[in-house]
Design a protein around this motif. Structure first.
Motif, PDB file in Angstrom:
ATOM      1  N   GLY A  28       0.804  -1.214   0.000  1.00  0.00           N
ATOM      2  CA  GLY A  28       0.000   0.000   0.000  1.00  0.00           C
ATOM      3  C   GLY A  28       0.834   1.259   0.000  1.00  0.00           C
ATOM      4  N   LEU A  29       0.318   2.279   0.666  1.00  0.00           N
ATOM      5  CA  LEU A  29       0.955   3.594   0.657  1.00  0.00           C
ATOM      6  C   LEU A  29       1.954   3.717   1.796  1.00  0.00           C
ATOM      7  N   SER A  30       3.102   3.137   1.600  1.00  0.00           N
ATOM      8  CA  SER A  30       4.167   3.230   2.602  1.00  0.00           C
ATOM      9  C   SER A  30       4.767   4.633   2.558  1.00  0.00           C
ATOM     10  N   GLU A  31       5.581   4.928   3.526  1.00  0.00           N
ATOM     11  CA  GLU A  31       6.240   6.229   3.588  1.00  0.00           C
ATOM     12  C   GLU A  31       7.129   6.440   2.358  1.00  0.00           C
ATOM     13  N   GLY A  32       7.780   5.370   1.906  1.00  0.00           N
ATOM     14  CA  GLY A  32       8.641   5.459   0.727  1.00  0.00           C
ATOM     15  C   GLY A  32       7.861   5.779  -0.541  1.00  0.00           C
ATOM     16  N   VAL A  33       6.699   5.167  -0.691  1.00  0.00           N
ATOM     17  CA  VAL A  33       5.862   5.419  -1.869  1.00  0.00           C
ATOM     18  C   VAL A  33       5.402   6.868  -1.885  1.00  0.00           C
ATOM     19  N   VAL A  34       4.952   7.350  -0.738  1.00  0.00           N
ATOM     20  CA  VAL A  34       4.467   8.732  -0.658  1.00  0.00           C
ATOM     21  C   VAL A  34       5.606   9.717  -0.919  1.00  0.00           C
ATOM     22  N   SER A  35       6.778   9.483  -0.336  1.00  0.00           N
ATOM     23  CA  SER A  35       7.894  10.413  -0.544  1.00  0.00           C
ATOM     24  C   SER A  35       8.394  10.378  -1.985  1.00  0.00           C
ATOM     25  N   GLU A  36       8.408   9.207  -2.607  1.00  0.00           N
ATOM     26  CA  GLU A  36       8.824   9.114  -4.006  1.00  0.00           C
ATOM     27  C   GLU A  36       7.812   9.803  -4.920  1.00  0.00           C
ATOM     28  N   THR A  37       6.538   9.683  -4.595  1.00  0.00           N
ATOM     29  CA  THR A  37       5.500  10.370  -5.368  1.00  0.00           C
ATOM     30  C   THR A  37       5.648  11.876  -5.226  1.00  0.00           C
ATOM     31  N   GLU A  38       5.916  12.337  -4.018  1.00  0.00           N
ATOM     32  CA  GLU A  38       6.159  13.767  -3.774  1.00  0.00           C
ATOM     33  C   GLU A  38       7.324  14.269  -4.629  1.00  0.00           C
ATOM     34  N   ARG A  39       8.431  13.518  -4.625  1.00  0.00           N
ATOM     35  CA  ARG A  39       9.604  13.910  -5.392  1.00  0.00           C
ATOM     36  C   ARG A  39       9.292  13.946  -6.886  1.00  0.00           C
ATOM     37  N   ALA A  40       8.609  12.910  -7.380  1.00  0.00           N
ATOM     38  CA  ALA A  40       8.293  12.836  -8.809  1.00  0.00           C
ATOM     39  C   ALA A  40       7.356  13.969  -9.228  1.00  0.00           C
ATOM     40  N   ILE A  84      -1.585  11.351 -12.463  1.00  0.00           N
ATOM     41  CA  ILE A  84      -1.854  12.381 -11.467  1.00  0.00           C
ATOM     42  C   ILE A  84      -1.029  13.628 -11.748  1.00  0.00           C
ATOM     43  N   TYR A  85      -1.557  14.763 -11.296  1.00  0.00           N
ATOM     44  CA  TYR A  85      -0.958  16.067 -11.590  1.00  0.00           C
ATOM     45  C   TYR A  85      -0.972  16.941 -10.343  1.00  0.00           C
ATOM     46  N   ARG A  86       0.134  17.634 -10.166  1.00  0.00           N
ATOM     47  CA  ARG A  86       0.215  18.689  -9.149  1.00  0.00           C
ATOM     48  C   ARG A  86       1.084  19.798  -9.705  1.00  0.00           C
ATOM     49  N   VAL A  87       0.559  20.997  -9.692  1.00  0.00           N
ATOM     50  CA  VAL A  87       1.279  22.145 -10.253  1.00  0.00           C
ATOM     51  C   VAL A  87       2.502  22.469  -9.400  1.00  0.00           C
ATOM     52  N   ASN A  88       3.569  22.831 -10.085  1.00  0.00           N
ATOM     53  CA  ASN A  88       4.784  23.320  -9.439  1.00  0.00           C
ATOM     54  C   ASN A  88       5.166  24.596 -10.173  1.00  0.00           C
ATOM     55  N   ARG A  89       4.913  25.721  -9.550  1.00  0.00           N
ATOM     56  CA  ARG A  89       5.147  27.015 -10.194  1.00  0.00           C
ATOM     57  C   ARG A  89       6.626  27.258 -10.516  1.00  0.00           C
ATOM     58  N   LYS A  90       7.529  26.570  -9.799  1.00  0.00           N
ATOM     59  CA  LYS A  90       8.964  26.742 -10.029  1.00  0.00           C
ATOM     60  C   LYS A  90       9.569  25.505 -10.681  1.00  0.00           C
ATOM     61  N   ALA A  91       8.783  24.813 -11.474  1.00  0.00           N
ATOM     62  CA  ALA A  91       9.239  23.569 -12.096  1.00  0.00           C
ATOM     63  C   ALA A  91      10.366  23.835 -13.096  1.00  0.00           C
ATOM     64  N   ASN A  92      11.308  22.916 -13.123  1.00  0.00           N
ATOM     65  CA  ASN A  92      12.405  22.971 -14.080  1.00  0.00           C
ATOM     66  C   ASN A  92      11.841  22.619 -15.461  1.00  0.00           C
ATOM     67  N   PRO A  93      11.943  23.501 -16.450  1.00  0.00           N
ATOM     68  CA  PRO A  93      11.376  23.221 -17.772  1.00  0.00           C
ATOM     69  C   PRO A  93      11.976  21.980 -18.447  1.00  0.00           C
ATOM     70  N   LYS A  94      13.164  21.580 -18.026  1.00  0.00           N
ATOM     71  CA  LYS A  94      13.787  20.391 -18.614  1.00  0.00           C
ATOM     72  C   LYS A  94      13.251  19.106 -18.005  1.00  0.00           C
ATOM     73  N   LEU A  95      12.650  19.187 -16.813  1.00  0.00           N
ATOM     74  CA  LEU A  95      12.124  18.002 -16.139  1.00  0.00           C
ATOM     75  C   LEU A  95      10.605  17.907 -16.197  1.00  0.00           C
ATOM     76  N   SER A  96       9.935  19.026 -16.193  1.00  0.00           N
ATOM     77  CA  SER A  96       8.476  19.041 -16.136  1.00  0.00           C
ATOM     78  C   SER A  96       7.874  18.470 -17.410  1.00  0.00           C
ATOM     79  N   ASN A  97       7.064  17.427 -17.263  1.00  0.00           N
ATOM     80  CA  ASN A  97       6.390  16.841 -18.422  1.00  0.00           C
ATOM     81  C   ASN A  97       5.419  17.830 -19.048  1.00  0.00           C
ATOM     82  N   VAL A  98       4.809  18.653 -18.244  1.00  0.00           N
ATOM     83  CA  VAL A  98       3.833  19.631 -18.750  1.00  0.00           C
ATOM     84  C   VAL A  98       4.540  20.690 -19.590  1.00  0.00           C
ATOM     85  N   LYS A  99       5.669  21.169 -19.116  1.00  0.00           N
ATOM     86  CA  LYS A  99       6.390  22.224 -19.853  1.00  0.00           C
ATOM     87  C   LYS A  99       7.157  21.664 -21.055  1.00  0.00           C
ATOM     88  N   ARG A 100       7.694  20.459 -20.922  1.00  0.00           N
ATOM     89  CA  ARG A 100       8.452  19.869 -22.040  1.00  0.00           C
ATOM     90  C   ARG A 100       7.556  19.544 -23.227  1.00  0.00           C
TER      91      ARG A 100
END
Length: 103
Positions: A28-40, A84-100
């Protein structure tokens, strides 16, 4: 935050070509899964998550619970995959799937 139909349509087009970056297994939703999702989400804004749970109802509950925990919007569910989607106003344009993949 609620997404408009136009946003969902655009994100589905982008998400079609993405590979899952987070896997949720039987634990299920372990701490590692949640933190990796946050990072991604911080890096990419729009991600696919694969759920290896076979039963439909528990899988849908986990998808919604994950989105709630990381404060993200559930864009689309296809079988065992959630987009899933979460806006990041300071997203790196080289990493952000939305901006790329912006048109």
């Amino acid at each position: 935050m609620s997404l408009t139909q136009d946003q969902k349509k655009r994100f589905k087009q982008i998400g079609h070509h993405l590979k899952p970056v987070v896997m949720v297994a039987g634990n299920g939703l372990s701490e590692g899964v949640v933190s990796e999702t946050e990072r991604a989400l911080h890096d990419h804004e729009l991600i696919k998550v694969r759920f290896s749970i076979t039963e439909r109802e528990p899988r849908l509950e986990l998808m919604n619970a994950l989105c709630q925990q990381v404060n993200a919007d559930l864009v689309q569910i296809i079988g065992k995959l959630a987009l899933i989607y979460r806006v990041n106003r300071k997203a790196n344009p080289k990493l952000s799937n939305v901006k790329r993949f912006a048109e």
